[in-house]
Design a protein around this motif. Structure first.
Motif, PDB file in Angstrom:
ATOM      1  N   ILE A 194      16.995  16.743  46.272  1.00 43.49           N
ATOM      2  CA  ILE A 194      16.089  15.609  46.088  1.00 43.49           C
ATOM      3  C   ILE A 194      15.030  15.903  45.037  1.00 43.49           C
ATOM      4  O   ILE A 194      14.389  14.985  44.506  1.00 43.49           O
ATOM      5  N   LEU A 195      14.837  17.174  44.699  1.00 46.09           N
ATOM      6  CA  LEU A 195      13.817  17.544  43.716  1.00 46.09           C
ATOM      7  C   LEU A 195      14.207  17.155  42.296  1.00 46.09           C
ATOM      8  O   LEU A 195      13.466  17.434  41.350  1.00 46.09           O
ATOM      9  N   PRO A 199       9.852  16.108  37.221  1.00 45.61           N
ATOM     10  CA  PRO A 199      10.094  16.382  35.795  1.00 45.61           C
ATOM     11  C   PRO A 199      10.280  17.875  35.513  1.00 45.61           C
ATOM     12  O   PRO A 199       9.767  18.725  36.237  1.00 45.61           O
ATOM     13  N   TYR A 200      11.019  18.155  34.458  1.00 47.63           N
ATOM     14  CA  TYR A 200      11.223  19.499  33.917  1.00 47.63           C
ATOM     15  C   TYR A 200      12.050  20.391  34.854  1.00 47.63           C
ATOM     16  O   TYR A 200      13.225  20.624  34.617  1.00 47.63           O
ATOM     17  N   VAL A 201      11.437  20.935  35.911  1.00 46.92           N
ATOM     18  CA  VAL A 201      12.149  21.883  36.771  1.00 46.92           C
ATOM     19  C   VAL A 201      13.053  21.182  37.775  1.00 46.92           C
ATOM     20  O   VAL A 201      13.954  21.812  38.345  1.00 46.92           O
ATOM     21  N   GLY A 202      12.829  19.895  38.002  1.00 54.87           N
ATOM     22  CA  GLY A 202      13.593  19.161  39.002  1.00 54.87           C
ATOM     23  C   GLY A 202      15.097  19.201  38.803  1.00 54.87           C
ATOM     24  O   GLY A 202      15.839  19.529  39.737  1.00 54.87           O
ATOM     25  N   PRO A 203      15.593  18.871  37.601  1.00 55.98           N
ATOM     26  CA  PRO A 203      17.046  18.899  37.392  1.00 55.98           C
ATOM     27  C   PRO A 203      17.673  20.262  37.665  1.00 55.98           C
ATOM     28  O   PRO A 203      18.766  20.346  38.236  1.00 55.98           O
ATOM     29  N   PHE A 204      16.991  21.333  37.263  1.00 57.37           N
ATOM     30  CA  PHE A 204      17.534  22.675  37.505  1.00 57.37           C
ATOM     31  C   PHE A 204      17.599  22.969  39.002  1.00 57.37           C
ATOM     32  O   PHE A 204      18.612  23.471  39.513  1.00 57.37           O
ATOM     33  N   LEU A 205      16.519  22.656  39.726  1.00 61.20           N
ATOM     34  CA  LEU A 205      16.507  22.876  41.171  1.00 61.20           C
ATOM     35  C   LEU A 205      17.562  22.019  41.862  1.00 61.20           C
ATOM     36  O   LEU A 205      18.187  22.451  42.833  1.00 61.20           O
ATOM     37  N   SER A 206      17.763  20.810  41.342  1.00 60.29           N
ATOM     38  CA  SER A 206      18.776  19.930  41.915  1.00 60.29           C
ATOM     39  C   SER A 206      20.174  20.512  41.745  1.00 60.29           C
ATOM     40  O   SER A 206      21.004  20.443  42.660  1.00 60.29           O
TER      41      SER A 206
END
Length: 227
Positions: A194-195, A199-206
């Motif tokens: 869901i992260l 922005p920025y780090v969200g796609p990587f954590l996803s």
């Protein structure tokens, strides 16, 4: 194969298709866009530059259609998985709805994004054709083009909201699945998934969350669901 095992296999397959398809689409988009932008920078004349810029927008349109197709396929497979699980445990009904909202939202977004890109192309073409226009001649096509942005923005917002709601409901479903199966991988993966909205780090954590959920689902696919 039991219903629960088949459902979990579908969920894992849907996530895997979305993950691999998304990575490939993103890579192709970056390569294509990079090549188009290089051409745009090295071509000095205005007509050629406009042509290269149009190629960028055309590439975006194609990648958009590919990305939406992958999203719809992955979501439909997950819908089938959650639909089967919801027949065993009604707690997964919300996730089934979420898996349906994501493709619906994506399909609604498509004409909005396409209209937005088409409007940008029209503005560029208008600016190129009217190299020395009077103010009145110049403003008429620009005003008409800008007015087309209103419905496109509305479609993008509506589709985006539906997709976001669907994503939240799916995450809830995966988290509940992790609880039912006692899988920390699925639970933590769902939280990281869901992260993507950050922005920025969200796609990587996803992406990390998706990988964790896929691994967790394949690990627990033989376990019975606790009802």
């Amino acid at each position: 194969m039991s219903s629960s095992t088949r459902a979990i296999t579908r969920l894992a397959s849907g996530l895997l298709i979305g993950f691999v398809g998304g990575i490939v689409t993103a890579a192709v988009t970056l390569i294509t866009m990079y090549g188009s932008l290089i051409k745009l920078m090295i071509q000095p004349s205005a007509p050629l530059s406009v042509s290269a810029l149009m190629a960028v927008f055309n590439s975006l349109t194609i990648m958009l259609m590919v990305g939406v197709s992958i999203t719809v396929i992955a979501a439909v497979i997950q819908y089938l998985g959650f639909a089967e699980l919801s027949s065993i445990n009604s707690r997964y009904s919300t996730a089934k709805i979420g898996a349906l909202l994501i493709p619906v939202g994506s399909i609604i977004e498509v004409p909005g994004i396409y209209l937005f890109i088409d409007t940008m192309k029209e503005l560029i073409s208008t600016n190129q054709l009217n190299s020395a226009p009077t103010l009145g001649i110049m403003m008429q096509p620009i005003t008409a083009a800008l007015s087309m942005l209103i419905p496109s923005i509305i479609l993008i917002l509506v589709g985006g909201i539906l997709s976001l709601v669907g994503l939240i409901l799916i995450v809830i479903g995966y988290y509940r699945l992790g609880v039912d199966y006692g899988s920390d991988m699925v639970r933590v993966g769902a939280i990281l998934y869901i992260l993507a909205i950050i922005p920025y780090v969200g796609p990587f954590l996803s992406l990390v969350g998706i990988i964790m959920m896929i691994i967790g689902l394949f690990q627990i696919r033989q376990r019975p669901v606790k009802t």
